[in-house]
Write a protein that holds these residues in place. Sequence first.
Motif, PDB file in Angstrom:
ATOM      1  N   GLN A 176       0.931  -1.491  -0.149  1.00 50.57           N
ATOM      2  CA  GLN A 176       0.105   0.071  -0.001  1.00 50.57           C
ATOM      3  C   GLN A 176       0.939   1.011   0.540  1.00 50.57           C
ATOM      4  O   GLN A 176       0.605   2.340  -0.750  1.00 50.57           O
ATOM      5  CB  GLN A 176      -1.048  -0.124   0.975  1.00 50.57           C
ATOM      6  CG  GLN A 176      -1.946   1.094   1.305  1.00 50.57           C
ATOM      7  CD  GLN A 176      -3.411   0.705   0.135  1.00 50.57           C
ATOM      8  OE1 GLN A 176      -3.086  -0.169  -0.987  1.00 50.57           O
ATOM      9  NE2 GLN A 176      -3.921   2.790  -0.351  1.00 50.57           N
ATOM     10  N   MET A 177       1.867   1.096   0.361  1.00 51.79           N
ATOM     11  CA  MET A 177       3.029   2.693   0.745  1.00 51.79           C
ATOM     12  C   MET A 177       3.375   2.211  -0.316  1.00 51.79           C
ATOM     13  O   MET A 177       3.652   3.888  -0.398  1.00 51.79           O
ATOM     14  CB  MET A 177       3.177   2.215   2.336  1.00 51.79           C
ATOM     15  CG  MET A 177       2.794   2.841   2.963  1.00 51.79           C
ATOM     16  SD  MET A 177       2.270   4.077   3.902  1.00 51.79           S
ATOM     17  CE  MET A 177       2.028   4.171   5.198  1.00 51.79           C
ATOM     18  N   ASN A 178       3.929   1.804  -0.926  1.00 53.38           N
ATOM     19  CA  ASN A 178       4.162   1.844  -2.619  1.00 53.38           C
ATOM     20  C   ASN A 178       3.559   2.268  -3.594  1.00 53.38           C
ATOM     21  O   ASN A 178       3.690   3.613  -4.385  1.00 53.38           O
ATOM     22  CB  ASN A 178       5.155   0.504  -2.844  1.00 53.38           C
ATOM     23  CG  ASN A 178       6.487  -0.182  -2.585  1.00 53.38           C
ATOM     24  OD1 ASN A 178       7.260   1.114  -2.047  1.00 53.38           O
ATOM     25  ND2 ASN A 178       6.407  -1.275  -1.413  1.00 53.38           N
ATOM     26  N   LEU A 179       2.318   2.396  -3.209  1.00 51.98           N
ATOM     27  CA  LEU A 179       1.558   2.805  -4.479  1.00 51.98           C
ATOM     28  C   LEU A 179       1.320   4.763  -3.649  1.00 51.98           C
ATOM     29  O   LEU A 179       1.131   5.210  -4.889  1.00 51.98           O
ATOM     30  CB  LEU A 179       0.180   2.197  -3.920  1.00 51.98           C
ATOM     31  CG  LEU A 179       0.166   0.962  -5.103  1.00 51.98           C
ATOM     32  CD1 LEU A 179      -1.384   0.179  -4.599  1.00 51.98           C
ATOM     33  CD2 LEU A 179       0.080   0.740  -6.439  1.00 51.98           C
ATOM     34  N   VAL A 180       1.246   4.449  -2.809  1.00 47.33           N
ATOM     35  CA  VAL A 180       1.279   5.551  -2.881  1.00 47.33           C
ATOM     36  C   VAL A 180       2.699   6.532  -2.675  1.00 47.33           C
ATOM     37  O   VAL A 180       2.694   7.764  -3.185  1.00 47.33           O
ATOM     38  CB  VAL A 180       1.290   5.782  -0.963  1.00 47.33           C
ATOM     39  CG1 VAL A 180       1.307   7.494  -0.726  1.00 47.33           C
ATOM     40  CG2 VAL A 180       0.283   6.035  -0.433  1.00 47.33           C
ATOM     41  N   ARG A 181       3.852   5.753  -2.467  1.00 48.96           N
ATOM     42  CA  ARG A 181       5.254   6.531  -2.968  1.00 48.96           C
ATOM     43  C   ARG A 181       5.504   6.853  -4.697  1.00 48.96           C
ATOM     44  O   ARG A 181       5.891   7.782  -4.474  1.00 48.96           O
ATOM     45  CB  ARG A 181       6.229   5.314  -2.425  1.00 48.96           C
ATOM     46  CG  ARG A 181       7.356   5.915  -2.619  1.00 48.96           C
ATOM     47  CD  ARG A 181       8.608   4.977  -2.424  1.00 48.96           C
ATOM     48  NE  ARG A 181      10.126   5.151  -3.029  1.00 48.96           N
ATOM     49  CZ  ARG A 181      10.976   4.235  -3.411  1.00 48.96           C
ATOM     50  NH1 ARG A 181      10.587   3.112  -3.554  1.00 48.96           N
ATOM     51  NH2 ARG A 181      11.643   4.560  -3.913  1.00 48.96           N
ATOM     52  N   GLU A 182       4.452   6.031  -5.189  1.00 44.17           N
ATOM     53  CA  GLU A 182       4.607   6.402  -6.289  1.00 44.17           C
ATOM     54  C   GLU A 182       4.332   5.080  -7.784  1.00 44.17           C
ATOM     55  O   GLU A 182       3.696   4.351  -7.551  1.00 44.17           O
ATOM     56  CB  GLU A 182       6.299   5.827  -7.235  1.00 44.17           C
ATOM     57  CG  GLU A 182       6.590   6.348  -8.881  1.00 44.17           C
ATOM     58  CD  GLU A 182       8.044   6.037  -9.228  1.00 44.17           C
ATOM     59  OE1 GLU A 182       8.366   6.658 -10.242  1.00 44.17           O
ATOM     60  OE2 GLU A 182       8.561   5.066  -8.384  1.00 44.17           O
ATOM     61  N   SER A 183       3.091   5.980  -7.934  1.00 42.30           N
ATOM     62  CA  SER A 183       2.209   4.847  -9.316  1.00 42.30           C
ATOM     63  C   SER A 183       1.774   6.194 -10.332  1.00 42.30           C
ATOM     64  O   SER A 183       2.053   7.060 -10.735  1.00 42.30           O
ATOM     65  CB  SER A 183       0.964   4.819  -8.586  1.00 42.30           C
ATOM     66  OG  SER A 183      -0.108   6.308  -8.312  1.00 42.30           O
ATOM     67  N   GLU A 184       1.452   5.071 -11.514  1.00 49.35           N
ATOM     68  CA  GLU A 184       0.959   5.767 -13.247  1.00 49.35           C
ATOM     69  C   GLU A 184       0.258   6.658 -12.757  1.00 49.35           C
ATOM     70  O   GLU A 184      -0.479   7.930 -13.241  1.00 49.35           O
ATOM     71  CB  GLU A 184       0.882   4.625 -13.500  1.00 49.35           C
ATOM     72  CG  GLU A 184       2.477   3.834 -13.952  1.00 49.35           C
ATOM     73  CD  GLU A 184       2.072   3.264 -15.272  1.00 49.35           C
ATOM     74  OE1 GLU A 184       1.015   3.617 -15.632  1.00 49.35           O
ATOM     75  OE2 GLU A 184       3.100   2.327 -15.487  1.00 49.35           O
ATOM     76  N   LEU A 185      -0.956   6.189 -12.219  1.00 45.51           N
ATOM     77  CA  LEU A 185      -1.937   7.291 -11.348  1.00 45.51           C
ATOM     78  C   LEU A 185      -2.118   8.038 -10.575  1.00 45.51           C
ATOM     79  O   LEU A 185      -2.598   9.135 -11.155  1.00 45.51           O
ATOM     80  CB  LEU A 185      -3.199   6.222 -10.786  1.00 45.51           C
ATOM     81  CG  LEU A 185      -4.335   6.548 -11.083  1.00 45.51           C
ATOM     82  CD1 LEU A 185      -5.512   6.706 -12.481  1.00 45.51           C
ATOM     83  CD2 LEU A 185      -5.510   5.792  -9.931  1.00 45.51           C
ATOM     84  N   LEU A 186      -1.135   8.560  -9.371  1.00 46.39           N
ATOM     85  CA  LEU A 186      -1.386   9.632  -8.361  1.00 46.39           C
ATOM     86  C   LEU A 186       0.125  10.324  -8.785  1.00 46.39           C
ATOM     87  O   LEU A 186      -0.252  11.358  -8.462  1.00 46.39           O
ATOM     88  CB  LEU A 186      -1.802   8.903  -7.706  1.00 46.39           C
ATOM     89  CG  LEU A 186      -2.831   8.210  -6.949  1.00 46.39           C
ATOM     90  CD1 LEU A 186      -2.667   7.457  -5.197  1.00 46.39           C
ATOM     91  CD2 LEU A 186      -4.570   8.752  -7.566  1.00 46.39           C
ATOM     92  N   GLY A 187       1.053   9.764  -9.805  1.00 45.32           N
ATOM     93  CA  GLY A 187       2.415  10.463  -9.495  1.00 45.32           C
ATOM     94  C   GLY A 187       3.468   9.293  -8.017  1.00 45.32           C
ATOM     95  O   GLY A 187       2.992   8.906  -7.476  1.00 45.32           O
ATOM     96  N   LYS A 188       4.584  10.418  -8.071  1.00 42.67           N
ATOM     97  CA  LYS A 188       5.339  10.567  -6.269  1.00 42.67           C
ATOM     98  C   LYS A 188       4.658  11.510  -6.019  1.00 42.67           C
ATOM     99  O   LYS A 188       4.202  11.790  -6.199  1.00 42.67           O
ATOM    100  CB  LYS A 188       6.371  10.633  -7.737  1.00 42.67           C
ATOM    101  CG  LYS A 188       7.379   9.582  -9.199  1.00 42.67           C
ATOM    102  CD  LYS A 188       8.701  10.434  -8.792  1.00 42.67           C
ATOM    103  CE  LYS A 188       9.632   9.800  -9.927  1.00 42.67           C
ATOM    104  NZ  LYS A 188      10.848   9.634  -9.826  1.00 42.67           N
ATOM    105  N   LEU A 189       5.266  10.610  -4.855  1.00 43.18           N
ATOM    106  CA  LEU A 189       4.520  11.752  -3.333  1.00 43.18           C
ATOM    107  C   LEU A 189       6.058  12.298  -3.072  1.00 43.18           C
ATOM    108  O   LEU A 189       7.084  12.122  -2.840  1.00 43.18           O
ATOM    109  CB  LEU A 189       5.136  10.292  -1.880  1.00 43.18           C
ATOM    110  CG  LEU A 189       4.898  10.927  -0.933  1.00 43.18           C
ATOM    111  CD1 LEU A 189       3.524  11.663  -0.599  1.00 43.18           C
ATOM    112  CD2 LEU A 189       5.266   9.981   0.193  1.00 43.18           C
ATOM    113  N   LYS A 190       5.362  13.849  -2.961  1.00 50.21           N
ATOM    114  CA  LYS A 190       6.477  14.879  -2.750  1.00 50.21           C
ATOM    115  C   LYS A 190       6.280  14.951  -1.614  1.00 50.21           C
ATOM    116  O   LYS A 190       7.100  16.065  -0.612  1.00 50.21           O
ATOM    117  CB  LYS A 190       5.755  16.085  -3.403  1.00 50.21           C
ATOM    118  CG  LYS A 190       5.201  15.771  -4.648  1.00 50.21           C
ATOM    119  CD  LYS A 190       4.969  17.254  -5.393  1.00 50.21           C
ATOM    120  CE  LYS A 190       3.375  17.241  -5.370  1.00 50.21           C
ATOM    121  NZ  LYS A 190       3.226  19.069  -5.884  1.00 50.21           N
TER     122      LYS A 190
END
Length: 240
Positions: free
Chosen positions: A162-176
Amino acid sequence: MKTDPRPAQSPPGDDPLSHLHKMSTTAGLGSGEYVAVNGAAVFALILGLFSALTLFEEILLILPLTCIVVAIIAWRQINQSNGTQTGKSLVAVALACALGFGGFVVIKETTRGLRTRDDRAAINRAVIELGDKIKAGDMTGAYLMFSDNFRQTVDTERFNRQMNLVRESELLGKLKGTEWNGLAEFQNDAATGQRYAFTKVKMNLDKTTLDVETMLRKDKGRWIFENMSTLFPPPERPRQ
């Protein structure tokens, strides 16, 4: 011998009213005359006793404040009465109650305000630290910022996924980064004495911002994450 039926006349210059009993202007000074109890002193005492209500509702601090004002007025009236009024002992008791109850509540609220300020600063640091660990890919360090209760419910595999999806995903982008708006509802568990904070954590990504419902718990002076129901909703109970 005949008597004169006419009433005897007062000597010239004699004031007839002077023979009437006059009330002493120094009543109560070394005499048995009545001394009135000052009404303001009685009212101040009533306010002082009712100041105990501030222990249950802080907004009632108006009672001890009013009591102090009325007590000062009563004290001045008694001093200026030339001994015709009494009630200084009532005023003293009223002031003791007002200062005792009111002072206790003020100190308690001041202490709680200082503690809440420190807690807010600690929560803000924890939120930023969590975001930095996730952004850097330190999932183990991020996982350890959560409580034992959370880790018993959410295993490392689910957490990392779950946290890797938050960290970076094609849909949402990277975590700033993550941030906190400073708003929280603090609650103390009466049974355990533990302190909780219910709030939202903002996770800023390239394409959107996630508002994550979060609960933190203070453990040994350190705030840890108890749950993040937005990212890790509790499992559904099986239907009967």
